[in-house]
Design a protein around this motif. Structure first.
Motif, PDB file in Angstrom:
ATOM      1  N   THR A  45     -75.358 -39.591  31.521  1.00 60.37           N
ATOM      2  CA  THR A  45     -75.611 -39.578  30.081  1.00 60.37           C
ATOM      3  C   THR A  45     -74.303 -39.399  29.320  1.00 60.37           C
ATOM      4  OG1 THR A  45     -77.819 -38.634  30.392  1.00 60.37           O
ATOM      5  CG2 THR A  45     -76.809 -38.366  28.219  1.00 60.37           C
ATOM      6  N   ALA A  46     -74.114 -40.155  28.248  1.00 51.49           N
ATOM      7  CA  ALA A  46     -72.933 -39.976  27.404  1.00 51.49           C
ATOM      8  C   ALA A  46     -72.890 -38.545  26.892  1.00 51.49           C
ATOM      9  CB  ALA A  46     -72.974 -40.957  26.232  1.00 51.49           C
ATOM     10  N   GLY A  47     -71.734 -37.925  27.006  1.00 48.66           N
ATOM     11  CA  GLY A  47     -71.580 -36.539  26.587  1.00 48.66           C
ATOM     12  C   GLY A  47     -71.685 -35.541  27.718  1.00 48.66           C
ATOM     13  N   VAL A  48     -72.074 -36.018  28.923  1.00 48.96           N
ATOM     14  CA  VAL A  48     -72.127 -35.148  30.098  1.00 48.96           C
ATOM     15  C   VAL A  48     -70.897 -35.419  30.962  1.00 48.96           C
ATOM     16  CG1 VAL A  48     -73.357 -34.519  32.201  1.00 48.96           C
ATOM     17  CG2 VAL A  48     -74.641 -35.061  30.124  1.00 48.96           C
ATOM     18  N   THR A  49     -70.137 -34.383  31.247  1.00 55.76           N
ATOM     19  CA  THR A  49     -68.976 -34.501  32.129  1.00 55.76           C
ATOM     20  C   THR A  49     -69.025 -33.383  33.161  1.00 55.76           C
ATOM     21  OG1 THR A  49     -67.618 -33.183  30.603  1.00 55.76           O
ATOM     22  CG2 THR A  49     -67.512 -35.585  30.381  1.00 55.76           C
ATOM     23  N   LEU A  50     -68.227 -33.555  34.214  1.00 57.56           N
ATOM     24  CA  LEU A  50     -68.157 -32.555  35.280  1.00 57.56           C
ATOM     25  C   LEU A  50     -66.792 -31.892  35.300  1.00 57.56           C
ATOM     26  CD1 LEU A  50     -69.842 -34.504  38.240  1.00 57.56           C
ATOM     27  CD2 LEU A  50     -70.933 -32.982  36.577  1.00 57.56           C
ATOM     28  N   GLY A  51     -66.792 -30.598  35.594  1.00 56.32           N
ATOM     29  CA  GLY A  51     -65.530 -29.922  35.816  1.00 56.32           C
ATOM     30  C   GLY A  51     -64.963 -30.270  37.180  1.00 56.32           C
ATOM     31  N   ALA A  52     -63.780 -29.779  37.475  1.00 55.55           N
ATOM     32  CA  ALA A  52     -63.157 -30.020  38.774  1.00 55.55           C
ATOM     33  C   ALA A  52     -63.936 -29.291  39.861  1.00 55.55           C
ATOM     34  CB  ALA A  52     -61.714 -29.549  38.752  1.00 55.55           C
ATOM     35  N   GLU A  53     -63.802 -29.780  41.092  1.00 53.89           N
ATOM     36  CA  GLU A  53     -64.402 -29.078  42.229  1.00 53.89           C
ATOM     37  C   GLU A  53     -63.780 -27.691  42.354  1.00 53.89           C
ATOM     38  OE1 GLU A  53     -66.825 -29.686  44.207  1.00 53.89           O
ATOM     39  OE2 GLU A  53     -67.242 -31.838  44.034  1.00 53.89           O
ATOM     40  N   GLU A  54     -64.635 -26.683  42.524  1.00 54.84           N
ATOM     41  CA  GLU A  54     -64.142 -25.318  42.664  1.00 54.84           C
ATOM     42  C   GLU A  54     -63.478 -25.130  44.027  1.00 54.84           C
ATOM     43  OE1 GLU A  54     -64.114 -23.382  40.238  1.00 54.84           O
ATOM     44  OE2 GLU A  54     -65.788 -23.873  38.900  1.00 54.84           O
ATOM     45  N   VAL A 106     -81.830 -34.122  32.924  1.00 60.25           N
ATOM     46  CA  VAL A 106     -80.629 -34.703  32.314  1.00 60.25           C
ATOM     47  C   VAL A 106     -79.916 -35.601  33.323  1.00 60.25           C
ATOM     48  CG1 VAL A 106     -78.433 -34.229  31.173  1.00 60.25           C
ATOM     49  CG2 VAL A 106     -80.356 -32.656  30.858  1.00 60.25           C
ATOM     50  N   PRO A 107     -80.025 -36.926  33.196  1.00 62.98           N
ATOM     51  CA  PRO A 107     -79.219 -37.812  34.042  1.00 62.98           C
ATOM     52  C   PRO A 107     -77.737 -37.519  33.817  1.00 62.98           C
ATOM     53  CG  PRO A 107     -80.968 -39.039  32.932  1.00 62.98           C
ATOM     54  CD  PRO A 107     -80.932 -37.666  32.299  1.00 62.98           C
ATOM     55  N   LEU A 108     -76.991 -37.405  34.891  1.00 65.15           N
ATOM     56  CA  LEU A 108     -75.597 -36.978  34.746  1.00 65.15           C
ATOM     57  C   LEU A 108     -74.668 -38.090  34.290  1.00 65.15           C
ATOM     58  CD1 LEU A 108     -75.118 -34.452  37.684  1.00 65.15           C
ATOM     59  CD2 LEU A 108     -75.966 -34.078  35.362  1.00 65.15           C
ATOM     60  N   ALA A 156     -74.593 -35.660  42.528  1.00 70.07           N
ATOM     61  CA  ALA A 156     -75.965 -35.691  42.003  1.00 70.07           C
ATOM     62  C   ALA A 156     -76.088 -36.758  40.915  1.00 70.07           C
ATOM     63  CB  ALA A 156     -76.356 -34.329  41.448  1.00 70.07           C
ATOM     64  N   ASP A 157     -77.298 -37.263  40.767  1.00 68.89           N
ATOM     65  CA  ASP A 157     -77.599 -38.235  39.719  1.00 68.89           C
ATOM     66  C   ASP A 157     -78.262 -37.600  38.513  1.00 68.89           C
ATOM     67  OD1 ASP A 157     -77.050 -40.925  41.194  1.00 68.89           O
ATOM     68  OD2 ASP A 157     -78.281 -39.767  42.599  1.00 68.89           O
ATOM     69  N   VAL A 158     -78.871 -36.441  38.718  1.00 65.42           N
ATOM     70  CA  VAL A 158     -79.612 -35.803  37.645  1.00 65.42           C
ATOM     71  C   VAL A 158     -79.520 -34.290  37.791  1.00 65.42           C
ATOM     72  CG1 VAL A 158     -81.782 -35.825  38.946  1.00 65.42           C
ATOM     73  CG2 VAL A 158     -81.862 -35.744  36.452  1.00 65.42           C
ATOM     74  N   GLY A 159     -79.539 -33.601  36.664  1.00 66.88           N
ATOM     75  CA  GLY A 159     -79.540 -32.145  36.681  1.00 66.88           C
ATOM     76  C   GLY A 159     -80.762 -31.604  35.971  1.00 66.88           C
ATOM     77  N   PHE A 160     -81.305 -30.524  36.518  1.00 68.98           N
ATOM     78  CA  PHE A 160     -82.374 -29.801  35.836  1.00 68.98           C
ATOM     79  C   PHE A 160     -81.697 -28.695  35.033  1.00 68.98           C
ATOM     80  CE2 PHE A 160     -84.256 -31.504  39.784  1.00 68.98           C
ATOM     81  CZ  PHE A 160     -85.102 -32.430  39.179  1.00 68.98           C
ATOM     82  N   SER A 203     -86.103 -40.870  49.289  1.00 67.02           N
ATOM     83  CA  SER A 203     -85.309 -41.875  50.000  1.00 67.02           C
ATOM     84  C   SER A 203     -83.828 -41.544  50.021  1.00 67.02           C
ATOM     85  CB  SER A 203     -85.502 -43.248  49.342  1.00 67.02           C
ATOM     86  OG  SER A 203     -84.943 -43.258  48.028  1.00 67.02           O
ATOM     87  N   GLY A 204     -83.402 -40.654  49.138  1.00 69.36           N
ATOM     88  CA  GLY A 204     -81.987 -40.335  49.016  1.00 69.36           C
ATOM     89  C   GLY A 204     -81.260 -41.234  48.042  1.00 69.36           C
ATOM     90  N   ASP A 205     -81.986 -42.158  47.395  1.00 73.64           N
ATOM     91  CA  ASP A 205     -81.351 -43.022  46.399  1.00 73.64           C
ATOM     92  C   ASP A 205     -80.887 -42.225  45.193  1.00 73.64           C
ATOM     93  OD1 ASP A 205     -81.790 -45.230  47.985  1.00 73.64           O
ATOM     94  OD2 ASP A 205     -83.642 -45.825  46.962  1.00 73.64           O
ATOM     95  N   LYS A 206     -81.585 -41.120  44.899  1.00 78.88           N
ATOM     96  CA  LYS A 206     -81.188 -40.228  43.820  1.00 78.88           C
ATOM     97  C   LYS A 206     -81.082 -38.816  44.351  1.00 78.88           C
ATOM     98  CE  LYS A 206     -81.442 -43.346  40.471  1.00 78.88           C
ATOM     99  NZ  LYS A 206     -80.233 -43.798  39.706  1.00 78.88           N
ATOM    100  N   ARG A 207     -80.170 -38.055  43.776  1.00 73.82           N
ATOM    101  CA  ARG A 207     -79.991 -36.661  44.183  1.00 73.82           C
ATOM    102  C   ARG A 207     -79.978 -35.780  42.951  1.00 73.82           C
ATOM    103  NH1 ARG A 207     -75.645 -39.191  47.492  1.00 73.82           N
ATOM    104  NH2 ARG A 207     -76.611 -39.736  49.478  1.00 73.82           N
ATOM    105  N   GLY A 208     -80.516 -34.583  43.119  1.00 76.88           N
ATOM    106  CA  GLY A 208     -80.605 -33.678  41.989  1.00 76.88           C
ATOM    107  C   GLY A 208     -79.776 -32.427  42.154  1.00 76.88           C
TER     108      GLY A 208
END
Length: 529
Positions: free
Chosen positions: A214-223, A210-212, A186-190, A137-142
């Motif tokens: 989740t406490a302890g998960v952060t993202l770097g800046a856009e490349e 891994v739901p993104l 994305a909402d989740v990472g493999f 449905s597009g409600d979640k993205r991986g």
């Protein structure tokens, strides 16, 4: 099993290829889906290319929402989980038609491939119920989190770790993933990480959901990238991130099986979308050449421009023939096995070599067409206000991701060796004066000589130059034969089709002869004329 349903079976000179799948076989309802995808990208995506490249907040996410409303994020998800579960050639053609704006195309390709198929192919029932309807449905993205700052092509050298908590209820993940497409929305990472210690009798390289958030998960800046600027590419950083124990995907210590098979899916889809982008780049250049006048006539009428367009037409025809032949064979193979997750996985494993061929052929086609497109635009091609510059920038990554073309050139002969060792394929020289047969004979002599020289153990691929020559011979043979078989099946063959096959075959023979000559000198064998 017939030669047609054995990956690499076509390399046997004595093999008899049955009818192959070609794009002329699509049904009218399929064509309607392709038109929907193309019109969406032409009317909704392309006009926003400046905003996409500037990464304007909400633009890509909004376009992904629109794509989901049109069914463009559920192509390969099983019907049981609210997906379309399209035949593989149909799914591929839909994605091909999204390839005008390559940042959007890549976002859709990930959502329909490496960002959802790990659950389709390896998830248990609970995981499928939890994620697949939302992906459809597009409600979640991986997103697919394999590469790390210190491990690219050598994926199994990953440094990320997973440790079971003292109470045995949580996995604690640490590590950094690099170049993660779609990470920004994305909402989740493999996530691939090495399990530390023995857990249920297993350890090592494994995959986790891994739901993104989740406490302890952060993202770097856009490349800040050379091309595909609008696609989200960020680091995924895990610092003592805790996820439920049940979030292991597949088996502990078997992450490599997931990683490499999902890459096969990404490789053939990359080949097909690169084909689509090449067509759009060609169309833009041809339209310009038919409008631009110099010395009193259209530049499209000049001999050198005609040579460029003729070569591009022939190359596009050959690569398109090879892509849909392989995808059609994979689909037929999967159907013959029951078409469930295990069948689809077995089919991709069977055709791993063809997946590499499609990745190489599609990405290198796009590189050549994009470059010639810019050349046809002349000085205007060097300006960002014209489309050629964007096609050149966006094309460059295609030879790097989903396994570099160099890695794929090593994978192909190594995969063939396994099939020969298992008795699936036998390479012999047979009588025949047809060009395709002669090329296969030359390849058989060279490959068998390489086996004699380097052995059948892990050291077979230690000479990368030899592997590259063998891989390039395989690709040339596959494309030439695919184009030939396609034309033989056509009901309304046009002169351009016959001319394309003639040119591709002539050039393939010359290429194979050159590569075989180099190998013959090195391996000290005599190649049949």
């Amino acid at each position: 099993m017939s030669d047609q349903l054995i990956g690499g079976g076509w390399l046997q000179a004595a093999s008899s290829s049955d009818a192959i799948f070609t794009v002329e076989q699509f049904e009218p309802d399929h064509e309607a889906m392709f038109d929907t995808a193309r019109r969406f990208c032409d009317e909704q995506v392309w006009p926003l290319q400046a905003e996409i490249e500037a990464k304007k907040e909400g633009v890509m996410a909004g376009l992904m929402d629109q794509a989901s409303e049109l069914g463009l994020t559920m192509l390969d998800i099983p019907e049981a989980y609210d997906g379309l579960e399209l035949p593989m050639p149909v799914s591929m053609r839909v994605l091909e038609n999204t390839a005008r704006e390559q940042s959007m195309m890549l976002s859709l390709m990930v959502q329909n491939g490496i960002g959802s198929l790990p659950v389709v192919l390896f998830g248990n029932e609970e995981q499928k119920q939890a994620w697949l309807p939302a992906f459809a449905s597009g409600d979640k993205r991986g997103c697919y989190c394999l590469t790390e700052p210190g491990s690219g092509s050598d994926a199994l050298a990953a440094a990320s770790t997973a440790v079971l908590s003292d109470d045995g209820k949580q996995w604690i993940l640490n590590g950094t993933k690099q170049f993660i497409t779609n990470a920004g929305f994305a909402d989740v990472g493999f996530v691939f990480a090495k399990v530390v210690g023995d857990v249920e009798g297993a350890t090592g390289f494994s995959c986790f959901i891994v739901p993104l958030d989740t406490a302890g998960v952060t993202l770097g800046a856009e490349e800040d990238k050379l091309g595909i600027k609008g696609s989200s590419t960020r680091q995924v950083i895990m610092d003592k991130a805790q996820i439920p124990r049940a979030n292991v995907l597949g088996q502990i210590g078997r992450g490599h099986v997931i990683a490499f098979n999902i890459l096969n899916n990404g490789r053939y889809k990359l080949g097909g979308t690169a084909l689509g982008s090449a067509k759009f780049a060609f169309d833009a250049a041809l339209e310009y050449a038919q409008q631009r006048k110099q010395f009193g006539k259209q530049i499209a009428d000049f001999g050198m421009i005609k040579r460029k367009t003729g070569q591009m037409v022939a190359d596009i025809f050959a690569v398109e023939s090879g892509i849909y032949r392989a995808v059609g064979d994979m689909d037929a193979d999967s159907q013959s096995r029951g078409n469930d997750a295990a069948a689809k996985l077995a089919s991709m494993q069977n055709y791993a070599m063809e997946c590499s061929i499609l990745k190489i052929a599609g990405s290198e086609l796009l590189a050549g067409v994009a470059d010639e497109s810019l050349q046809m635009f002349g000085g205007y091609g060097f300006l960002e206000e014209y489309p050629a510059a964007k096609y050149v920038r966006d094309a460059r990554i295609a030879r790097i991701y989903e396994g570099t073309n160099e890695i794929n050139r090593i994978v192909m002969p190594r995969t063939l060796l396994k099939k020969i060792s298992s008795g699936e394929i036998e390479l012999t020289v047979v009588e025949g004066d047809e060009s395709i047969t002669q090329m296969k004979n030359s390849f058989a002599v060279c490959f068998n000589a390489a086996r004699s020289h380097y052995g059948d153990s892990k050291g077979f691929d230690r000479n990368q130059e030899v592997m590259a020559n063998l891989a390039d011979m395989m690709t040339a043979i596959y494309l030439a034969e695919s184009a030939t078989l396609r034309v033989a099946q056509m009901n309304n063959t046009k002169q351009v089709h016959a001319d394309s096959v003639a040119l591709v075959t002539l050039q393939s023979v010359a290429k194979v002869n050159q590569l075989a000559g180099e190998l013959a000198d090195h391996l000290q064998v005599e190649v049949p004329p």
